[in-house]
Design a protein around this motif. Structure first.
Motif, mmCIF file in Angstrom:
data_model
loop_
_atom_site.group_PDB
_atom_site.id
_atom_site.type_symbol
_atom_site.label_atom_id
_atom_site.label_comp_id
_atom_site.label_asym_id
_atom_site.label_seq_id
_atom_site.Cartn_x
_atom_site.Cartn_y
_atom_site.Cartn_z
ATOM 1 N N HIS A 38 22.493 23.215 7.372
ATOM 2 C CA HIS A 38 21.035 23.086 7.208
ATOM 3 C C HIS A 38 20.318 22.740 8.523
ATOM 4 O O HIS A 38 19.150 22.341 8.496
ATOM 5 C CB HIS A 38 20.723 22.035 6.141
ATOM 6 C CG HIS A 38 21.355 22.330 4.813
ATOM 7 N ND1 HIS A 38 21.077 23.476 4.104
ATOM 8 C CD2 HIS A 38 22.272 21.662 4.072
ATOM 9 C CE1 HIS A 38 21.783 23.498 2.980
ATOM 10 N NE2 HIS A 38 22.524 22.409 2.947
ATOM 11 N N GLU A 61 14.373 20.590 4.994
ATOM 12 C CA GLU A 61 15.797 20.230 4.934
ATOM 13 C C GLU A 61 16.007 18.723 5.074
ATOM 14 O O GLU A 61 16.893 18.156 4.439
ATOM 15 C CB GLU A 61 16.604 20.986 6.012
ATOM 16 C CG GLU A 61 16.665 22.489 5.817
ATOM 17 C CD GLU A 61 17.350 22.930 4.516
ATOM 18 O OE1 GLU A 61 17.980 22.113 3.835
ATOM 19 O OE2 GLU A 61 17.224 24.117 4.177
ATOM 20 N N LYS A 64 15.199 17.242 1.710
ATOM 21 C CA LYS A 64 16.246 17.552 0.725
ATOM 22 C C LYS A 64 17.511 16.733 0.988
ATOM 23 O O LYS A 64 18.156 16.229 0.063
ATOM 24 C CB LYS A 64 16.590 19.051 0.779
ATOM 25 C CG LYS A 64 15.801 19.826 -0.237
ATOM 26 C CD LYS A 64 16.040 21.311 -0.277
ATOM 27 C CE LYS A 64 17.418 21.796 0.065
ATOM 28 N NZ LYS A 64 17.526 23.259 0.151
ATOM 29 N N THR A 65 17.867 16.604 2.270
ATOM 30 C CA THR A 65 19.069 15.838 2.633
ATOM 31 C C THR A 65 18.878 14.371 2.271
ATOM 32 O O THR A 65 19.773 13.732 1.698
ATOM 33 C CB THR A 65 19.367 15.997 4.146
ATOM 34 O OG1 THR A 65 19.583 17.382 4.419
ATOM 35 C CG2 THR A 65 20.595 15.206 4.566
#
Ligand code: FAD
Length: 140
Positions: A38, A61, A64-65
């Motif tokens: 990612h 990203e 989301k991480t």
């Protein structure tokens, strides 16, 4: 694409997990694999009690991480110290670099923290980032 850096701190969940080198290796292995996919870079600092982590990448990203990391029961009580748009990465060489506890010296803690002990909950985003940058030379 917006590039952002998020810095947070959390506490290890001692009741459920005896944290040692194997647990850290497992986290790092997963992190490096996922983060590479990612385009996330950053550092993880751990002193057997607290985690301090910086993750950088596209806003989508990074968010989301972070959401995924927050669902992990191996730690809890997370506090975001800083979240900012950046023009370049500070830790571009590492998909997730690990800073060993031994390199977080008292001198460094005093320089960047308000206390004698490593207590990232009491750090500002600026001092947390300053400390992580100063520790680049010790990354494993
Ligand atoms: P999997 O391949 O499904 O799991 C990886 C390994 O972790 C497996 O051995 C699994 O048993 C173990 N595991 C997963 N979740 C748990 C859990 N809740 N309790 C116990 N064991 C578990 N992930 C990233 O992608 N990037 C990061 O930068 C990152 N940093 C982290 C920092 C910290 C302090 C912690 C605690 C976790 C971090 N993780 C990171 C891991 C993250 O929380 C998720 O476990 C991981 O992203 C899941 O990805 P996966 O589905 O590919 O993992």
């Amino acid at each position: 694409m917006y590039l952002v850096r998020l810095i947070y701190t959390s506490r290890v969940t001692r009741e459920n997990y005896a944290f040692g080198p194997e647990e850290i290796s497992s986290i790092l292995e997963t992190s490096k694999r996922n983060n590479q996919k990612h385009h996330i870079t950053g550092l993880l600092c751990f002193n057997r009690k607290y985690f301090l982590q910086s993750i950088e990448g596209s806003r989508h990203e990074v968010n989301k991480t972070y959401e995924r990391i927050m669902r992990d029961s191996r730690h809890h009580d997370a506090v975001i110290l800083g979240y900012e748009e950046i023009s370049e990465r500070a830790f571009s060489n590492w998909n997730m670099g690990f800073i060993p506890e031994s390199s977080v010296t008292k001198e460094l803690i005093t320089q960047f923290g308000l206390t004698d002990e490593f207590e990232p909950y009491k750090m500002s985003a600026e001092s947390a980032l300053g400390m992580l940058k100063a520790l680049k030379g010790f990354i494993e």
